[in-house]
Enzyme design. Structure first.
Site, PDB file in Angstrom:
ATOM      1  N   LYS A 281     -15.859 -28.996 -24.500  1.00 49.99           N
ATOM      2  CA  LYS A 281     -16.003 -27.764 -23.710  1.00 49.99           C
ATOM      3  C   LYS A 281     -14.990 -26.728 -24.223  1.00 49.99           C
ATOM      4  CE  LYS A 281     -17.395 -30.817 -20.049  1.00 49.99           C
ATOM      5  NZ  LYS A 281     -17.594 -31.065 -18.639  1.00 49.99           N
TER       6      LYS A 281
ATOM      7  N   HIS B 279     -26.811 -28.341 -21.511  1.00 53.63           N
ATOM      8  CA  HIS B 279     -25.744 -28.883 -20.650  1.00 53.63           C
ATOM      9  C   HIS B 279     -25.779 -28.154 -19.299  1.00 53.63           C
ATOM     10  CE1 HIS B 279     -21.815 -29.990 -19.126  1.00 53.63           C
ATOM     11  NE2 HIS B 279     -21.801 -30.972 -20.022  1.00 53.63           N
TER      12      HIS B 279
ATOM     13  N   GLU C 280     -23.540 -27.091 -17.434  1.00 51.74           N
ATOM     14  CA  GLU C 280     -22.614 -25.954 -17.305  1.00 51.74           C
ATOM     15  C   GLU C 280     -23.197 -24.701 -17.948  1.00 51.74           C
ATOM     16  OE1 GLU C 280     -19.086 -27.791 -18.890  1.00 51.74           O
ATOM     17  OE2 GLU C 280     -19.052 -29.172 -17.182  1.00 51.74           O
TER      18      GLU C 280
ATOM     19  N   GLU D  66     -27.311 -36.627 -17.557  1.00 58.04           N
ATOM     20  CA  GLU D  66     -26.023 -36.304 -16.960  1.00 58.04           C
ATOM     21  C   GLU D  66     -26.219 -35.823 -15.519  1.00 58.04           C
ATOM     22  OE1 GLU D  66     -22.888 -35.393 -20.098  1.00 58.04           O
ATOM     23  OE2 GLU D  66     -23.956 -33.535 -19.772  1.00 58.04           O
TER      24      GLU D  66
ATOM     25  N   SER E  21     -18.364 -38.548 -16.048  1.00 60.24           N
ATOM     26  CA  SER E  21     -17.157 -39.330 -15.741  1.00 60.24           C
ATOM     27  C   SER E  21     -17.190 -40.727 -16.360  1.00 60.24           C
ATOM     28  CB  SER E  21     -16.915 -39.400 -14.237  1.00 60.24           C
ATOM     29  OG  SER E  21     -16.727 -38.086 -13.728  1.00 60.24           O
TER      30      SER E  21
HETATM   31  C1  PEP Z   1     -19.948 -33.612 -19.860  1.00 58.52           C
HETATM   32  O1  PEP Z   1     -19.470 -32.518 -19.654  1.00 58.52           O
HETATM   33  O2  PEP Z   1     -20.947 -33.720 -20.574  1.00 58.52           O
HETATM   34  C2  PEP Z   1     -19.322 -34.764 -19.221  1.00 58.52           C
HETATM   35  C3  PEP Z   1     -19.988 -35.881 -19.172  1.00 58.52           C
HETATM   36  O3  PEP Z   1     -18.056 -34.571 -18.688  1.00 58.52           O
HETATM   37  P1  PEP Z   1     -17.137 -35.695 -18.006  1.00 58.52           P
HETATM   38  O4  PEP Z   1     -17.160 -36.919 -18.897  1.00 58.52           O
HETATM   39  O5  PEP Z   1     -15.762 -35.080 -17.956  1.00 58.52           O
HETATM   40  O6  PEP Z   1     -17.710 -35.986 -16.679  1.00 58.52           O
END
Ligand code: PEP
Length: 259
Positions: free
Chosen positions: A8, A90, A92, A162, A208
């Site tokens: 990121k 993604h 975000e 995700e 996570s």
């Molecule tokens: C991500 O942003 O794709 C992600 C999985 O972040 P995190 O592992 O910090 O949850």
């Protein structure tokens, strides 16, 4: 197994180079594990000049071609910098940067047209899950960005499931929750293409994922690795996840050989 790190908007340029040096100095990664790191875009050209111990990924790409598109960068430009994998869709970017389904689909097309591999992200919100529409949500995202693709390009498609409620929150999907969604995605791919194509597409879990839970998540039959955010920022934790993928890959080969 495929372990991909998404930094990121983190790390200075010197920290990014230091990370690559530390990873380079480590013992070789397990053979069965492909590793990718996606640093911030301004670092890609310089990092692509180095002998990196991992595949170089990008976190985003323009939905447009070359020309009067101030601030945008095309898939071909990324390829020219040494990028081989591009993360698209993604959450975000979907939630905060206008990457609606049609834009995501166009970005997937651009990445594939440039000969690169796409890491296509999909996932549901907490509200979707609580309303029991999480399967519909994810499969609709697949339909919108993937269904139109010809089978010939599918060996350059990676799917990353995700769940949004698990990204950067410390909450992780349970192994059962991950497996049932991955199985649904695999089933969708089987219907849309064929069994062999579906079996060959890596489906990563993201949300996570850490050294402490990677073995359990990766051990799920339809989990082929992880897209890692926070735990990809430090070489030691990222390496621990890579090693978990190596252990699980060996165990899965053993199961397949015995079957
Ligand atoms: C991500 O942003 O794709 C992600 C999985 O972040 P995190 O592992 O910090 O949850």
């Amino acid at each position: 197994m495929f372990v991909a790190g998404n930094w990121k908007s983190n790390k200075s340029f010197s920290e990014a180079k230091e990370f690559a040096n530390v990873m380079q100095g480590m013992s070789p990664f397990p053979e069965q594990v492909e590793v990718m790191v996606a640093p911030p875009a301004p670092y890609l050209a310089a990092m692509g000049q180095e002998g990196l111990p991992f595949r170089l990924g990008a976190q985003n790409v323009s939905a447009t071609g070359p020309g009067a598109q101030t601030g945008e960068f095309t898939a071909e430009m990324l390829a020219g910098c040494g990028v081989v994998d591009v993360i698209v869709g993604h959450s975000e970017r979907r939630d905060g940067h206008g990457d609606v389904d049609a834009v995501v689909a166009e970005k997937v097309n651009r990445v594939l047209e440039a000969g690169l591999r796409v890491v296509f992200c999909c996932g549901e919100s907490l509200q979707d899950r609580q309303s029991d529409v999480h399967f519909d949500k994810v499969l609709r995202q697949m339909e919108s960005a993937i269904l139109h693709l010809p089978v010939e390009v599918m060996d350059r498609v990676v799917v990353a499931y995700e769940p949004i409620w698990a990204i950067g929150t410390g909450l992780t999907a349970t192994a059962d929750q991950a497996q049932e969604m991955h199985a649904a995605i695999r089933g969708w791919l089987r219907e849309a293409y064929d069994a062999e194509t579906a079996a060959g597409i890596p489906i990563l879990y993201g949300g996570s994922c850490k050294p402490g839970n990677a073995d359990e998540l990766f051990a799920c039959a339809d989990v082929d690795g992880g897209l890692i955010g926070g735990a990809a920022l430090e070489p030691d934790s990222f390496r621990a996840i890579i090693d978990a993928a190596g252990r699980v890959a060996s165990a899965k080969v053993g199961v397949d050989a015995g079957a």
